[in-house]
Design a protein around this motif. Structure first.
Motif, PDB file in Angstrom:
ATOM      1  N   LYS A 143       0.812  -1.217   0.000  1.00 23.28           N
ATOM      2  CA  LYS A 143       0.000   0.000   0.000  1.00 23.28           C
ATOM      3  C   LYS A 143       0.844   1.263   0.000  1.00 23.28           C
ATOM      4  CE  LYS A 143      -4.000  -2.038   2.361  1.00 23.28           C
ATOM      5  NZ  LYS A 143      -4.899  -1.937   3.550  1.00 23.28           N
ATOM      6  N   VAL A 144       2.155   1.101   0.150  1.00 27.29           N
ATOM      7  CA  VAL A 144       3.080   2.239   0.184  1.00 27.29           C
ATOM      8  C   VAL A 144       3.774   2.343  -1.171  1.00 27.29           C
ATOM      9  CG1 VAL A 144       5.042   3.296   1.349  1.00 27.29           C
ATOM     10  CG2 VAL A 144       3.467   1.826   2.634  1.00 27.29           C
ATOM     11  N   THR A 145       3.827   3.535  -1.726  1.00 22.95           N
ATOM     12  CA  THR A 145       4.567   3.765  -2.963  1.00 22.95           C
ATOM     13  C   THR A 145       5.982   4.157  -2.582  1.00 22.95           C
ATOM     14  OG1 THR A 145       2.569   4.514  -4.098  1.00 22.95           O
ATOM     15  CG2 THR A 145       4.684   5.113  -5.083  1.00 22.95           C
ATOM     16  N   VAL A 146       6.913   3.224  -2.717  1.00 25.16           N
ATOM     17  CA  VAL A 146       8.287   3.441  -2.272  1.00 25.16           C
ATOM     18  C   VAL A 146       9.123   4.009  -3.412  1.00 25.16           C
ATOM     19  CG1 VAL A 146      10.350   2.382  -1.280  1.00 25.16           C
ATOM     20  CG2 VAL A 146       8.079   1.556  -0.611  1.00 25.16           C
ATOM     21  N   ASP A 147       9.729   5.144  -3.167  1.00 22.75           N
ATOM     22  CA  ASP A 147      10.619   5.789  -4.133  1.00 22.75           C
ATOM     23  C   ASP A 147      12.015   5.829  -3.520  1.00 22.75           C
ATOM     24  OD1 ASP A 147      12.036   7.379  -5.878  1.00 22.75           O
ATOM     25  OD2 ASP A 147      10.487   8.915  -6.062  1.00 22.75           O
ATOM     26  N   PRO A 148      12.964   5.038  -4.033  1.00 21.99           N
ATOM     27  CA  PRO A 148      14.283   4.954  -3.412  1.00 21.99           C
ATOM     28  C   PRO A 148      15.219   6.103  -3.761  1.00 21.99           C
ATOM     29  CG  PRO A 148      14.199   3.534  -5.316  1.00 21.99           C
ATOM     30  CD  PRO A 148      12.817   4.103  -5.167  1.00 21.99           C
ATOM     31  N   ALA A 149      14.778   7.027  -4.627  1.00 18.84           N
ATOM     32  CA  ALA A 149      15.706   8.044  -5.115  1.00 18.84           C
ATOM     33  C   ALA A 149      15.884   9.257  -4.207  1.00 18.84           C
ATOM     34  CB  ALA A 149      15.290   8.498  -6.516  1.00 18.84           C
ATOM     35  N   PRO A 150      14.821   9.909  -3.728  1.00 20.10           N
ATOM     36  CA  PRO A 150      15.010  11.193  -3.044  1.00 20.10           C
ATOM     37  C   PRO A 150      15.687  11.060  -1.679  1.00 20.10           C
ATOM     38  CG  PRO A 150      12.748  10.934  -3.822  1.00 20.10           C
ATOM     39  CD  PRO A 150      13.402   9.598  -3.902  1.00 20.10           C
ATOM     40  N   ILE A 151      16.238  12.175  -1.222  1.00 22.65           N
ATOM     41  CA  ILE A 151      16.827  12.251   0.114  1.00 22.65           C
ATOM     42  C   ILE A 151      15.739  12.238   1.176  1.00 22.65           C
ATOM     43  CG2 ILE A 151      18.116  13.756   1.683  1.00 22.65           C
ATOM     44  CD1 ILE A 151      19.827  14.557  -0.674  1.00 22.65           C
ATOM     45  N   TYR A 152      14.681  12.988   0.935  1.00 20.90           N
ATOM     46  CA  TYR A 152      13.517  12.879   1.803  1.00 20.90           C
ATOM     47  C   TYR A 152      12.272  13.264   1.019  1.00 20.90           C
ATOM     48  CZ  TYR A 152      13.758  17.982   2.519  1.00 20.90           C
ATOM     49  OH  TYR A 152      13.792  19.344   2.325  1.00 20.90           O
ATOM     50  N   ILE A 153      11.133  12.816   1.526  1.00 23.32           N
ATOM     51  CA  ILE A 153       9.843  13.079   0.883  1.00 23.32           C
ATOM     52  C   ILE A 153       8.875  13.595   1.943  1.00 23.32           C
ATOM     53  CG2 ILE A 153       7.810  11.995  -0.183  1.00 23.32           C
ATOM     54  CD1 ILE A 153       9.685  10.030  -1.554  1.00 23.32           C
ATOM     55  N   ARG A 154       8.133  14.618   1.578  1.00 24.09           N
ATOM     56  CA  ARG A 154       7.041  15.085   2.430  1.00 24.09           C
ATOM     57  C   ARG A 154       5.726  14.773   1.744  1.00 24.09           C
ATOM     58  NH1 ARG A 154       5.491  21.342   4.253  1.00 24.09           N
ATOM     59  NH2 ARG A 154       3.549  20.769   5.305  1.00 24.09           N
ATOM     60  N   GLN A 155       4.828  14.121   2.467  1.00 21.13           N
ATOM     61  CA  GLN A 155       3.469  13.869   2.003  1.00 21.13           C
ATOM     62  C   GLN A 155       2.523  14.335   3.107  1.00 21.13           C
ATOM     63  OE1 GLN A 155       2.320  11.118  -1.020  1.00 21.13           O
ATOM     64  NE2 GLN A 155       3.345  13.022  -1.537  1.00 21.13           N
ATOM     65  N   GLY A 156       1.980  15.523   2.944  1.00 21.70           N
ATOM     66  CA  GLY A 156       1.168  16.086   4.010  1.00 21.70           C
ATOM     67  C   GLY A 156       2.024  16.367   5.228  1.00 21.70           C
ATOM     68  N   ASN A 157       1.638  15.809   6.376  1.00 21.32           N
ATOM     69  CA  ASN A 157       2.431  16.012   7.593  1.00 21.32           C
ATOM     70  C   ASN A 157       3.330  14.825   7.902  1.00 21.32           C
ATOM     71  OD1 ASN A 157       0.424  14.178   8.410  1.00 21.32           O
ATOM     72  ND2 ASN A 157       0.426  14.968  10.509  1.00 21.32           N
ATOM     73  N   VAL A 158       3.513  13.943   6.908  1.00 19.60           N
ATOM     74  CA  VAL A 158       4.353  12.754   7.079  1.00 19.60           C
ATOM     75  C   VAL A 158       5.601  12.886   6.219  1.00 19.60           C
ATOM     76  CG1 VAL A 158       4.488  10.248   6.886  1.00 19.60           C
ATOM     77  CG2 VAL A 158       2.329  11.332   7.587  1.00 19.60           C
ATOM     78  N   TYR A 159       6.763  12.715   6.851  1.00 24.29           N
ATOM     79  CA  TYR A 159       8.049  12.858   6.182  1.00 24.29           C
ATOM     80  C   TYR A 159       8.811  11.537   6.311  1.00 24.29           C
ATOM     81  CZ  TYR A 159       7.284  17.918   6.858  1.00 24.29           C
ATOM     82  OH  TYR A 159       6.770  19.192   6.882  1.00 24.29           O
ATOM     83  N   THR A 160       9.470  11.138   5.238  1.00 28.98           N
ATOM     84  CA  THR A 160      10.368   9.984   5.290  1.00 28.98           C
ATOM     85  C   THR A 160      11.706  10.391   4.689  1.00 28.98           C
ATOM     86  OG1 THR A 160       9.401   9.195   3.197  1.00 28.98           O
ATOM     87  CG2 THR A 160       8.589   8.194   5.241  1.00 28.98           C
TER      88      THR A 160
END
Length: 325
Positions: A143-160
């Motif tokens: 259910k998670v769209t995993v993108d291995p490229a970026p240093i970090y991703i913000r989606q709304g108030n969730v950051y990875t």
């Protein structure tokens, strides 16, 4: 308004740098900026027990995860080699899920994304993690769209964040959001790091993404490409340099590097341009010429494809200015 409570969640065999990049960056923001809402940083773990990090060093915690309550400003889950056990720990995951509901902002560093995914906090979202573990995360949490490229991703108030030192990029982004770009720049300067890398900058470069080619032919061509980006680096020319046919060189590059020579050359030239943009004041046209791009437009196209931003924007976020002396 009070303090901003920033809670870092650790676990057995967590990565020390995942934790320290966050805690040191936030503490330095307090020291340098004296913001009206300073950060109060707390390290939490199950039972409030000390955390034996993957390096073998032990960190003492300030909070028991079970007793911690909100509201929190930011909840940040660290990664580390113990992430699979952490993501399989129903009690730990349950408390992360509970605290996320009481947090303004939620984040993970590196393989800490697995804990957020196990808590259902990444469902339907795009997220990143350390490139080495991206495929595993994607397979386990469809259910998670995993993108291995970026240093970090913000989606709304969730950051990875991607992994380890990308925790520092994420922390600088938090500081900029909370207190403005000038304080983020001050913290970056004192930490002797990039002013701030864009979140969508690629995690890996040609110099670190693959091991040295086993093929002597490929190794020779790679050395030539990296040392002479402005030269004629067409496949026919490189094949002649290596003493093989273009078809054979294509086969060797695909076998050992997973891409054709032309694609490798384009990536090498783009990374060479990135280094010049960050380290010099050369005009963009001169950078393009030195790196083998025929025009500034061809550089811009390649650069946007690789980094997601224009050369000018990249320079603005990367370049370190001399401080005198």
């Amino acid at each position: 308004m009070g303090e901003r409570l920033m809670v870092v969640v650790g676990f057995e065999a967590a990565e020390l740098l995942d934790i320290a990049c966050v805690t040191t960056g936030l503490a330095m923001a307090n020291q340098l900026g004296t913001p009206d809402r300073p950060y109060r940083v707390s390290l939490a773990a199950p039972g409030g027990a000390p955390i034996v990090c993957g390096t073998g060093l032990t960190l003492h915690t300030q909070q028991s995860l079970e007793r911690l309550t909100g509201p929190l400003d930011t909840l940040i889950v660290s990664g580390g080699v113990g992430f699979e056990r952490a993501a399989a720990d129903d009690r730990l995951v349950g408390h992360v899920r509970r605290l996320a509901r009481e947090s303004r902002r939620i984040a993970s560093v590196c393989t800490g994304a697995a804990v957020l995914a196990a808590a259902g906090l990444l469902d339907g979202r795009r997220a990143t993690t350390h490139w080495r573990f991206a495929a595993r995360l994607a397979a386990r949490y469809p259910k998670v769209t995993v993108d291995p490229a970026p240093i970090y991703i913000r989606q709304g108030n969730v950051y990875t964040a991607a992994g380890i030192t990308s925790a520092l990029d994420l922390t600088l982004a938090f500081i900029e959001e909370d207190h403005g770009p000038e304080l983020a720049r001050q913290v970056a300067r004192d930490l002797v790091t990039y002013l701030q890398r864009p979140g969508n900058q690629a995690q890996m470069s040609l110099h670190t993404a693959a091991p040295a080619p086993d093929s002597g032919v490929v190794a020779k061509v790679v050395r030539h490409v990296l040392a002479h980006p402005a030269d004629d680096l067409g496949t026919a020319r490189l094949a002649a340099l290596a003493g093989v046919t273009p078809r054979h060189l294509n086969r060797l590059f695909t076998e050992h590097l997973g891409q054709a020579p032309g694609r490798y050359v384009r990536q090498a030239r783009t990374e060479a341009a990135a280094q010049l943009l960050a380290a010099t004041d050369l005009p963009v046209a001169a950078v393009a010429a030195r790196c083998g791009f025929g025009t500034t437009e061809s550089l811009r196209t390649a650069f946007t494809g690789r980094y997601g931003i224009s050369p000018a924007r990249y320079r603005a976020t990367q370049q370190r200015r001399p401080t005198g002396g």
